[in-house]
Design a protein around this motif. Structure first.
Motif, PDB file in Angstrom:
ATOM      1  N   THR A 178      17.030  33.504 -58.986  1.00 17.64           N
ATOM      2  CA  THR A 178      15.718  33.552 -58.078  1.00 17.64           C
ATOM      3  C   THR A 178      15.053  34.061 -59.592  1.00 17.64           C
ATOM      4  O   THR A 178      15.572  34.451 -60.204  1.00 17.64           O
ATOM      5  CB  THR A 178      15.316  35.155 -57.269  1.00 17.64           C
ATOM      6  OG1 THR A 178      16.344  34.217 -56.681  1.00 17.64           O
ATOM      7  CG2 THR A 178      14.460  34.970 -57.374  1.00 17.64           C
ATOM      8  N   LEU A 179      13.819  33.441 -59.749  1.00 20.80           N
ATOM      9  CA  LEU A 179      12.728  33.558 -61.380  1.00 20.80           C
ATOM     10  C   LEU A 179      12.148  34.570 -61.216  1.00 20.80           C
ATOM     11  O   LEU A 179      11.997  36.100 -60.415  1.00 20.80           O
ATOM     12  CB  LEU A 179      11.102  32.771 -60.838  1.00 20.80           C
ATOM     13  CG  LEU A 179      11.522  31.008 -61.389  1.00 20.80           C
ATOM     14  CD1 LEU A 179      10.083  30.252 -60.488  1.00 20.80           C
ATOM     15  CD2 LEU A 179      12.474  31.052 -62.713  1.00 20.80           C
ATOM     16  N   GLN A 186       9.655  37.275 -59.182  1.00 19.08           N
ATOM     17  CA  GLN A 186       9.717  36.548 -57.875  1.00 19.08           C
ATOM     18  C   GLN A 186      10.495  37.324 -56.664  1.00 19.08           C
ATOM     19  O   GLN A 186      11.252  37.893 -56.829  1.00 19.08           O
ATOM     20  CB  GLN A 186      10.488  35.117 -57.463  1.00 19.08           C
ATOM     21  CG  GLN A 186      10.614  34.314 -56.437  1.00 19.08           C
ATOM     22  CD  GLN A 186      11.886  33.089 -56.379  1.00 19.08           C
ATOM     23  OE1 GLN A 186      12.322  33.166 -57.509  1.00 19.08           O
ATOM     24  NE2 GLN A 186      11.454  32.936 -54.901  1.00 19.08           N
ATOM     25  N   SER A 202      17.178  34.194 -65.036  1.00 18.17           N
ATOM     26  CA  SER A 202      17.338  33.729 -63.411  1.00 18.17           C
ATOM     27  C   SER A 202      18.382  33.116 -65.023  1.00 18.17           C
ATOM     28  O   SER A 202      18.161  32.184 -65.556  1.00 18.17           O
ATOM     29  CB  SER A 202      16.300  32.907 -63.724  1.00 18.17           C
ATOM     30  OG  SER A 202      14.926  33.564 -63.422  1.00 18.17           O
ATOM     31  N   THR A 216      12.421  23.298 -52.236  1.00 20.09           N
ATOM     32  CA  THR A 216      11.816  24.269 -51.451  1.00 20.09           C
ATOM     33  C   THR A 216      12.535  24.685 -50.865  1.00 20.09           C
ATOM     34  O   THR A 216      13.911  24.267 -49.825  1.00 20.09           O
ATOM     35  CB  THR A 216      10.927  23.716 -51.351  1.00 20.09           C
ATOM     36  OG1 THR A 216      11.320  22.894 -50.237  1.00 20.09           O
ATOM     37  CG2 THR A 216       9.289  23.040 -52.200  1.00 20.09           C
ATOM     38  N   TRP A 261      10.426  31.633 -49.154  1.00 19.86           N
ATOM     39  CA  TRP A 261       9.203  31.706 -50.431  1.00 19.86           C
ATOM     40  C   TRP A 261       8.226  31.848 -49.265  1.00 19.86           C
ATOM     41  O   TRP A 261       7.054  32.474 -49.900  1.00 19.86           O
ATOM     42  CB  TRP A 261       8.851  30.873 -50.285  1.00 19.86           C
ATOM     43  CG  TRP A 261       9.807  29.719 -51.522  1.00 19.86           C
ATOM     44  CD1 TRP A 261      11.376  30.572 -52.003  1.00 19.86           C
ATOM     45  CD2 TRP A 261       9.869  28.939 -52.647  1.00 19.86           C
ATOM     46  NE1 TRP A 261      11.805  29.816 -53.030  1.00 19.86           N
ATOM     47  CE2 TRP A 261      11.138  28.611 -53.135  1.00 19.86           C
ATOM     48  CE3 TRP A 261       9.320  27.855 -52.350  1.00 19.86           C
ATOM     49  CZ2 TRP A 261      11.844  27.508 -53.934  1.00 19.86           C
ATOM     50  CZ3 TRP A 261       9.420  26.697 -53.653  1.00 19.86           C
ATOM     51  CH2 TRP A 261      10.393  26.476 -54.057  1.00 19.86           C
ATOM     52  N   TRP A 283       4.562  25.698 -55.775  1.00 22.16           N
ATOM     53  CA  TRP A 283       4.812  26.381 -55.865  1.00 22.16           C
ATOM     54  C   TRP A 283       5.857  26.134 -57.217  1.00 22.16           C
ATOM     55  O   TRP A 283       6.244  26.685 -57.969  1.00 22.16           O
ATOM     56  CB  TRP A 283       5.288  27.692 -55.560  1.00 22.16           C
ATOM     57  CG  TRP A 283       5.664  28.832 -55.431  1.00 22.16           C
ATOM     58  CD1 TRP A 283       5.319  30.003 -56.471  1.00 22.16           C
ATOM     59  CD2 TRP A 283       7.027  29.773 -56.217  1.00 22.16           C
ATOM     60  NE1 TRP A 283       5.756  31.215 -56.860  1.00 22.16           N
ATOM     61  CE2 TRP A 283       7.241  30.451 -56.719  1.00 22.16           C
ATOM     62  CE3 TRP A 283       8.437  28.756 -55.481  1.00 22.16           C
ATOM     63  CZ2 TRP A 283       8.142  31.480 -57.019  1.00 22.16           C
ATOM     64  CZ3 TRP A 283       9.446  29.500 -56.690  1.00 22.16           C
ATOM     65  CH2 TRP A 283       9.399  30.678 -57.301  1.00 22.16           C
ATOM     66  N   ALA A 295       5.380  25.034 -60.233  1.00 20.87           N
ATOM     67  CA  ALA A 295       4.410  25.812 -60.643  1.00 20.87           C
ATOM     68  C   ALA A 295       5.039  26.727 -61.382  1.00 20.87           C
ATOM     69  O   ALA A 295       5.093  27.146 -62.888  1.00 20.87           O
ATOM     70  CB  ALA A 295       2.706  26.726 -59.980  1.00 20.87           C
ATOM     71  N   ASN A 296       6.077  27.422 -61.190  1.00 24.22           N
ATOM     72  CA  ASN A 296       7.347  28.078 -61.555  1.00 24.22           C
ATOM     73  C   ASN A 296       8.477  27.793 -61.726  1.00 24.22           C
ATOM     74  O   ASN A 296       8.391  27.844 -63.130  1.00 24.22           O
ATOM     75  CB  ASN A 296       6.964  29.403 -60.316  1.00 24.22           C
ATOM     76  CG  ASN A 296       6.118  29.313 -59.747  1.00 24.22           C
ATOM     77  OD1 ASN A 296       5.302  31.101 -60.864  1.00 24.22           O
ATOM     78  ND2 ASN A 296       5.521  29.429 -59.080  1.00 24.22           N
ATOM     79  N   MET A 297       8.934  26.608 -60.800  1.00 27.14           N
ATOM     80  CA  MET A 297      10.077  26.234 -61.317  1.00 27.14           C
ATOM     81  C   MET A 297      10.314  24.984 -62.432  1.00 27.14           C
ATOM     82  O   MET A 297      11.058  25.721 -62.780  1.00 27.14           O
ATOM     83  CB  MET A 297      11.341  25.647 -59.620  1.00 27.14           C
ATOM     84  CG  MET A 297      11.047  26.600 -58.800  1.00 27.14           C
ATOM     85  SD  MET A 297      11.791  26.358 -57.609  1.00 27.14           S
ATOM     86  CE  MET A 297      13.691  26.252 -57.984  1.00 27.14           C
ATOM     87  N   TYR A 307      10.970  26.980 -66.008  1.00 28.07           N
ATOM     88  CA  TYR A 307      11.338  27.143 -66.480  1.00 28.07           C
ATOM     89  C   TYR A 307      13.234  26.527 -66.283  1.00 28.07           C
ATOM     90  O   TYR A 307      13.483  26.752 -67.231  1.00 28.07           O
ATOM     91  CB  TYR A 307      11.889  28.707 -65.259  1.00 28.07           C
ATOM     92  CG  TYR A 307      12.985  29.448 -65.625  1.00 28.07           C
ATOM     93  CD1 TYR A 307      12.480  29.971 -67.174  1.00 28.07           C
ATOM     94  CD2 TYR A 307      13.813  29.662 -64.975  1.00 28.07           C
ATOM     95  CE1 TYR A 307      14.042  31.168 -67.265  1.00 28.07           C
ATOM     96  CE2 TYR A 307      14.672  30.046 -65.805  1.00 28.07           C
ATOM     97  CZ  TYR A 307      14.450  30.747 -66.596  1.00 28.07           C
ATOM     98  OH  TYR A 307      15.616  32.199 -66.990  1.00 28.07           O
TER      99      TYR A 307
END
Ligand code: TPP
Ligand code: SF4
Lengths: 248, 353
Positions: A136-137, A140, A157, A212, A217, A227, A230-232, A235
């Motif tokens: 988990t980020l 998040q 994470s 996903t 989420w 998402w 943009a987020n995973m 990272y």
């Protein structure tokens, strides 16, 4: 009439139970297509995890064993040692592989176990209702991180593929995503390479697939893909982390 | 065949290999280390595989995989290690896979000690793993019997598709005795058509599984398992009865403790006290019938264990209030002496508590 696209023989006729927009289904299909194309379905034994993909044993059209939460790599080790000439793979979520089964995956990789692992990272525990996973980020929200993951409280994470890529026995480590047709094609290529590595008896191979979980989420399927992008991906960068063939 | 002198733990390994076991997954723990060490040395010579797992949890799950793939497979450990293996044992029972698990028991709870004990009776006979399952548990009292039981255990496991436990104690593991390897009785064993070995395009995929989401399906599964366990209870119960006829006191004891008790029984005979022994060889299924046979003229049943009292629960169930059930035990690795047992028997005969 030529058939341009048809159902893969690698999957049974059982309807998938995944939530609408969940990418577990795409990943199933990629693994199944690869097994079909490599013509190994009749000599493959898969290991299903505990998590949303717990019923994988009903979907893949090959012999399957269901494992306890996190133990798939150990179960696969037992199977492979008995059947060294067969193809053995595990299909595991991020809670399954990175949390409760962290020791099992590290040591299967460390032994250079000649198995292939498909690691589905959706940054959350899906099946049990959206709790925090090691993946988990930071920031998040999850049901057990209601204020967002706090690094000071429970760490950053976990980058499993980066960690496994430091292990000598892991001969192929790649991170892919199924967010776009182009990336889906790349994901399939990586999955195929990981299985080919096993067929060549080279050692342990793992493909981490960013996936996903629209349901947990709290996003629509399209928003979930956005998402993820943009987020995973920032990272968890996509790409190959280790490939014995390339290294030569 | 000539008898050979062997250490218990090594005899366990030798018997398994003779019984056709070709896969062993384990993790070191005292006092059973000679079992994996023996397997590491000997299995490769017969084309088998020994693998030291990263933990007991991994070891038992490797057993699950190998058994599902159709192999004869064993693991061994000692008490805290078996505690970790309970997860896998439950899954193996649920998925109906055969395997042999050896517990060379040491004292507990927790890290406890490394001396022999019988304090894992509950753990072995009452599950420990989750859910409605049972498994045959054999408690040998000599190394010869350990060897005989292990050789038979693989067949029992295959016949009923169940994990089977050998509950030895540290004494059995560590002492040396002369043994000979005898052929176990032949059993009709069905081919393992359920194993996951690849379909070879000749059959539908095989699935090894213990998940039943529909409660009715799970109940059906558990009832089917229960019927299988009933069959095992009917067919596979083993017990030794010793000098029961006319006994004033009947002692219940298993494993190495029963040897000490036999010594005490002989001493009692010299004192003119008639004492008999019921020695369960299978702890599950428990030999209830032997206890039902105890004559009404017997004064009491005395349970002697290397624990604070665990098998005594089964003895009490067996006696169902017919007569007093007394207890004598040492635990933590302490071993009862024949004299202490004689003293206890004298007290019971004299009407003392
Ligand atoms: C020993 C054990 N602990 C906990 C659980 C409950 N459990 C089931 S699935 C799951 C999380 C799975 O998450 P993940 O691996 O990320 O897969 P996903 O559902 O997201 O696909 C947990 C904790 C279990 N079945 N067994
Ligand atoms: S809960 Fe999440 S991971 Fe599970 S099926 Fe639904 S969308 Fe997919």
């Amino acid at each position: 009439m030529t058939v341009a696209f048809k159902k893969t023989k690698g999957l049974t006729d059982k309807p998938l139970h995944y939530c609408p927009g969940c990418t577990h289904g795409i990943i199933h299909r990629l693994v199944a297509e690869v097994l079909e194309e490599l013509e190994v379905l009749d000599k493959t034994i898969g290991v299903a995890p505990v998590g949303c993909s717990v019923f994988a044993y009903d979907y893949f059209n090959c012999d399957m064993q269901e494992a306890a939460h996190g133990r798939a790599p150990a179960v696969a080790t037992g199977i492979k040692r008995v059947n060294p000439d067969k193809v053995v793979f595990t299909y595991q979520g991020d809670g399954d592989l990175a949390s409760i089964g962290a020791a099992e995956i590290v040591h299967a990789a460390h032994r250079g176990e000649k198995i292939t692992t498909i690691f589905v990272n959706n940054a959350i525990y899906g099946m049990t209702g959206g709790q925090m996973a090691p993946t988990t980020l930071v920031g998040q929200k999850a049901t057990t991180a209601p204020y967002g993951r706090d690094e000071a409280h429970c760490g950053k994470s976990l980058k499993v593929s980066e960690m496994l890529a430091t292990i000598d026995g892991a001969k192929f480590v790649e991170r892919v995503s199924v967010n776009s047709p182009a990336n889906i094609r790349k994901a399939k290529k990586a999955i195929k390479k990981a299985f080919e590595l096993q067929l060549a008896n080279k050692g342990f191979g793992i493909v981490e697939v960013l996936s996903t979980c629209p349901t947990n989420w709290g996003l629509s399927p399209v928003e979930a893909i956005k998402w993820l992008e943009a987020n995973m991906i920032p990272y968890y960068p996509l790409g190959n982390l280790r490939d014995v063939e390339e290294a030569k | 065949m000539a008898k050979i002198l062997m250490k218990g733990n090594e005899a366990i390994g030798a018997a398994a290999i003779k019984a056709g076991c070709r896969y062993f997954f384990g993790y070191p723990i005292t006092p059973q280390n000679e079992v994996p060490e023996y397997m590491a040395r000997e299995l490769p010579k017969v084309g088998g595989v020994f693998l030291q797992a990263e933990s007991e949890v991994a070891a038992i799950n490797m057993v699950y995989g190998a058994s599902g793939a159709g192999a004869r497979v064993m693991t061994s450990s000692s008490s805290p290690g078996i505690a970790l293996k309970q997860e896998g044992i439950s899954y193996i029972a649920g998925a109906e896979l055969p395997c042999v698990v050896v517990n060379v028991v040491r004292g507990g709870p927790g890290l406890g000690g490394i001396q022999p004990a019988q304090s894992d009776y509950y753990q072995a006979t009452r599950g420990g793993g989750n859910g409605d399952y049972r498994m045959p548990v054999y408690a040998p009292s000599s190394i010869q019997e350990t060897v005989d039981l292990i050789m038979g255990a693989f067949d029992v496991a295959d016949q009923y598709r169940t994990p089977v436990m050998i509950l030895a104690d540290g004494m059995i593991g560590q002492m040396m005795e002369p043994i000979e390897f005898k052929e176990p009785k032949k059993r009709e064993l069905a081919p393992k058509t359920w194993a996951t070995t690849g379909t070879k395009d000749e059959r539908k995929p095989n699935i090894i599984n213990s998940l039943f989401i529909d409660p009715q399906e799970l109940e059906d599964h558990c009832i089917r398992l229960e019927k299988k366990y009933d069959l095992i209870a009917q067919n596979e119960c083993l017990v030794e009865e010793y000098k029961l006829e006319g006994a004033e006191i009947v002692v219940a004891a298993y494993g190495t403790t029963s040897r000490i008790v036999k010594n005490a029984i002989d001493k009692c005979a010299e004192l003119g006290i008639k004492v008999g022994l019921i020695r369960p060889i299978t702890l599950w299924p428990f030999p209830f019938a032997s206890f039902e046979k105890i004559e009404d003229t017997t004064k009491a049943v005395l349970t002697v264990e290397m624990s604070t009292g665990q098998m005594i629960d089964d003895v009490k169930i067996a006696m169902n209030g017919r007569m007093p059930v007394e207890f004598y035990g040492r635990t933590g690795g302490m071993v009862p002496t024949p004299d202490a047992i004689v003293e206890k028997i004298k007290k019971i005969v004299g009407g003392e508590k």
